[in-house]
Scaffold this active site. Structure first.
Site, PDB file in Angstrom:
ATOM      1  N   ARG A  45       0.788  -1.238   0.000  1.00  0.00           N
ATOM      2  CA  ARG A  45       0.000   0.000   0.000  1.00  0.00           C
ATOM      3  C   ARG A  45       0.822   1.292   0.000  1.00  0.00           C
ATOM      4  O   ARG A  45       0.245   2.373  -0.017  1.00  0.00           O
ATOM      5  CB  ARG A  45      -1.001   0.027   1.165  1.00  0.00           C
ATOM      6  CG  ARG A  45      -1.991  -1.119   1.142  1.00  0.00           C
ATOM      7  CD  ARG A  45      -3.240  -0.811   1.921  1.00  0.00           C
ATOM      8  NE  ARG A  45      -2.986  -0.564   3.341  1.00  0.00           N
ATOM      9  CZ  ARG A  45      -3.950  -0.250   4.217  1.00  0.00           C
ATOM     10  NH1 ARG A  45      -5.204  -0.148   3.812  1.00  0.00           N
ATOM     11  NH2 ARG A  45      -3.651  -0.070   5.483  1.00  0.00           N
ATOM     12  N   ASP A  46       2.138   1.202  -0.002  1.00  0.00           N
ATOM     13  CA  ASP A  46       2.943   2.409  -0.139  1.00  0.00           C
ATOM     14  C   ASP A  46       4.259   2.083  -0.837  1.00  0.00           C
ATOM     15  O   ASP A  46       5.334   2.511  -0.414  1.00  0.00           O
ATOM     16  CB  ASP A  46       3.213   3.031   1.233  1.00  0.00           C
ATOM     17  CG  ASP A  46       3.681   4.489   1.132  1.00  0.00           C
ATOM     18  OD1 ASP A  46       3.469   5.110   0.064  1.00  0.00           O
ATOM     19  OD2 ASP A  46       4.245   5.010   2.120  1.00  0.00           O
TER      20      ASP A  46
END
Length: 210
Positions: free
Chosen positions: A54-55
């Site tokens: 997610r990042d």
């Protein structure tokens, strides 16, 4: 009690720092493909465990002493679930998939989108959407379908990977296992190109007779 995660020291710093030190010059293609393969293989493992990073971005990719890439900063990672909503807008706008920006349901394919941006960084040496603010970049991605401009001399297989990774439709984005296979083809193409260039160089060198 204090919980800690202990990891090996990556003396090369982050990929983003590495590119900045190079004054945004492109990474040599052979090294760029090798490093992209490191990331893709690492993310294939992460996804097999059922997680979403997610990042995924160049700031969270660390360069080890042998120039291999280590994926870092799992602070916002979580297990992929289908039965409940997941936090929207998790990550960093320049690398964030459109469905996350729009607060729509998302899957592991958001990491694939981010990888496409990272691959573009390695190929060009540039910061994605460098002439925009992060918010402007997010708006352009979602509302205008803007993506980073791929260099004209980019290897066709690398162009295909990037375009498929950042497709607006998550279902079109390939899983990391497929990306690894495509990058292995690219690695072979690069080695072949290098060998041909060296051969041409040798053939054009004047012969000396003692």
């Amino acid at each position: 009690m204090v919980w800690c995660i202990v990891t090996e020291y990556a003396k090369g710093g982050s990929v983003r720092l590495f590119l900045t030190r190079r004054q945004n010059r492109a990474v040599p293609l052979k090294l760029a493909v090798k490093q992209a393969l490191d990331v893709a293989r690492g993310m294939a493992y992460v996804h097999r465990l059922g997680f979403i990073h997610r990042d995924l971005k160049s700031d969270n990719l660390l360069i080890a002493a042998d120039k291999s890439i280590k994926i870092a900063d799992f602070g916002v990672a979580r297990i992929e679930v289908q039965t409940e909503g997941m936090t929207p807008e998790t990550g960093t706008y320049r690398w964030m998939a459109p469905e996350m920006i729009q607060h729509r349901p998302y899957t592991q394919k958001v990491d694939v989108y981010s990888f496409g941006i990272v691959l573009w960084e390695l190929i060009t040496g540039l910061l994605p959407f460098q002439n925009m603010t992060a918010v402007q970049a997010a708006f352009a991605v979602v509302n205008k379908g803007v993506r980073p401009v791929i260099p004209n001399d980019c290897l066709p297989v690398l162009r295909e990977i990037m375009m498929r990774c950042w497709d607006i439709n998550p279902e079109v984005r390939p899983p990391f296992n497929d990306i690894v296979k495509m990058l292995e083809i690219a690695e072979t193409d690069v080695l072949t190109t290098v060998r041909k260039a060296r051969f041409r160089c040798c053939m054009t060198q004047p012969m000396t007779i003692d």
